[in-house]
Write a protein that holds these residues in place. Sequence first.
Motif, PDB file in Angstrom:
ATOM      1  N   ALA A   1       0.845  -1.201   0.000  1.00 38.62           N
ATOM      2  CA  ALA A   1       0.000   0.000   0.000  1.00 38.62           C
ATOM      3  C   ALA A   1       0.876   1.245   0.000  1.00 38.62           C
ATOM      4  CB  ALA A   1      -0.927  -0.005   1.217  1.00 38.62           C
ATOM      5  N   GLY A   2       0.341   2.341  -0.545  1.00 36.28           N
ATOM      6  CA  GLY A   2       1.087   3.583  -0.613  1.00 36.28           C
ATOM      7  C   GLY A   2       1.318   4.170   0.767  1.00 36.28           C
ATOM      8  N   ALA A   3       2.589   4.451   1.087  1.00 39.23           N
ATOM      9  CA  ALA A   3       2.930   5.015   2.391  1.00 39.23           C
ATOM     10  C   ALA A   3       3.838   6.229   2.249  1.00 39.23           C
ATOM     11  CB  ALA A   3       3.599   3.953   3.272  1.00 39.23           C
ATOM     12  N   ASP A   4       3.867   6.833   1.063  1.00 35.43           N
ATOM     13  CA  ASP A   4       4.675   8.033   0.870  1.00 35.43           C
ATOM     14  C   ASP A   4       3.890   9.255   1.329  1.00 35.43           C
ATOM     15  OD1 ASP A   4       3.548   9.274  -2.030  1.00 35.43           O
ATOM     16  OD2 ASP A   4       3.225   7.144  -1.672  1.00 35.43           O
ATOM     17  N   ILE A   5       4.573  10.388   1.360  1.00 40.31           N
ATOM     18  CA  ILE A   5       3.953  11.612   1.879  1.00 40.31           C
ATOM     19  C   ILE A   5       2.752  12.008   1.029  1.00 40.31           C
ATOM     20  CG2 ILE A   5       4.350  14.063   2.325  1.00 40.31           C
ATOM     21  CD1 ILE A   5       7.238  13.359   2.946  1.00 40.31           C
ATOM     22  N   LYS A   6       2.868  11.871  -0.283  1.00 38.35           N
ATOM     23  CA  LYS A   6       1.775  12.286  -1.161  1.00 38.35           C
ATOM     24  C   LYS A   6       0.546  11.426  -0.927  1.00 38.35           C
ATOM     25  CE  LYS A   6       2.922  13.402  -5.281  1.00 38.35           C
ATOM     26  NZ  LYS A   6       3.352  13.355  -6.699  1.00 38.35           N
ATOM     27  N   SER A   7       0.711  10.112  -0.783  1.00 41.71           N
ATOM     28  CA  SER A   7      -0.430   9.231  -0.557  1.00 41.71           C
ATOM     29  C   SER A   7      -1.074   9.501   0.799  1.00 41.71           C
ATOM     30  CB  SER A   7       0.009   7.768  -0.658  1.00 41.71           C
ATOM     31  OG  SER A   7       0.548   7.478  -1.928  1.00 41.71           O
ATOM     32  N   LEU A   8      -0.257   9.708   1.827  1.00 38.91           N
ATOM     33  CA  LEU A   8      -0.803   9.952   3.165  1.00 38.91           C
ATOM     34  C   LEU A   8      -1.487  11.313   3.244  1.00 38.91           C
ATOM     35  CD1 LEU A   8       2.169   8.537   5.246  1.00 38.91           C
ATOM     36  CD2 LEU A   8      -0.060   7.468   4.922  1.00 38.91           C
ATOM     37  N   ALA A   9      -0.946  12.314   2.539  1.00 39.70           N
ATOM     38  CA  ALA A   9      -1.585  13.633   2.547  1.00 39.70           C
ATOM     39  C   ALA A   9      -2.927  13.601   1.833  1.00 39.70           C
ATOM     40  CB  ALA A   9      -0.660  14.662   1.891  1.00 39.70           C
ATOM     41  N   ALA A  10      -3.061  12.719   0.827  1.00 39.05           N
ATOM     42  CA  ALA A  10      -4.351  12.577   0.155  1.00 39.05           C
ATOM     43  C   ALA A  10      -5.364  11.835   1.033  1.00 39.05           C
ATOM     44  CB  ALA A  10      -4.160  11.844  -1.171  1.00 39.05           C
ATOM     45  N   ARG A  11      -4.875  11.038   1.976  1.00 36.97           N
ATOM     46  CA  ARG A  11      -5.756  10.253   2.841  1.00 36.97           C
ATOM     47  C   ARG A  11      -6.178  11.031   4.080  1.00 36.97           C
ATOM     48  NH1 ARG A  11      -8.326   8.441   6.269  1.00 36.97           N
ATOM     49  NH2 ARG A  11      -8.632   6.275   6.955  1.00 36.97           N
TER      50      ARG A  11
END
Length: 291
Positions: free
Chosen positions: A72-82
């Motif tokens: 699963a995406g765990a980079d800053i961009k993915s977490l900021a979108a979540r």
Amino acid sequence: MDTQNPSAPPRAQSAPADNPTRTRRHGGGITHENTRHTTRFVVIGNHLVQHPELSLLAIGLGCHLQSLPTGAGADIKSLAARFPEGPTRIAAALRELEAHGYLRRERHRTETGRIVTRTVSCNQPSAGRREPVDTGCPPAKRTPPPQRRTVQKALPAVPQPGSTAPALLQTATDLLATLRRHDPRLLLSATDTAHLVPGVAAWLERDVAPSAVRHALTTGLPDEPLHRPAALLAHRLADRLPPPPPFRTPSAAVPPPRHPLRNCEGCDRGFRAPETESHCRDCRTAVASHP
């Protein structure tokens, strides 16, 4: 009337001062109504959820990362979108988790040559660490080992142009110098620029516009910091080199028509002109000026 209950404590017992969560507040405080989970759950250690130094955002983010499935995406961009906290606060929380051993970020190169960052979530930061055995003796003084000189790996090879025209090489140099305007991470040293210039010149030789070369070098860069941007640019110059332009047969120059030699009817001077002209240029000029 004066008889006391021997089983009753002489005064109310208070909770230890260093553990205020156990303070009795006349029946207040938290209670738990637990239901056993059989599916869709993750085990989180109290060392994380009750960590004395981590912020609440870092603790919550650490729990979220441990609950994610592999891949699963765990980079800053993915977490900021979540989450609504934004990339700045999420990046700070990730650094907290990394500093306390709950997170590890590793760089890997894929089969296509792209460098990606793999996030490793650790549910036991101290796992695998051996604590020194207490022998009761003072530690012996150790001589620090000599520091090894780090030798930087050479940059990947870049394509070489067929021409070393100064104008071509200057255009390539100017293009590399402007890359930092599109991404500040692409600030190159003079040595790195000199290594990359032939590769850019090889692209320009193949009828690729400077704007297209700049787009190929700056589009789709990784989100994480670039520790050696020149190596990434060198790889792209070699891996994405376009084919040579199609061969075009140069068109033959058509020579101007050669008219026959004739005599001017006005001055009898020889001149070349089409059959429609009976006078030379000087006679035609004289007739036009004296109608």
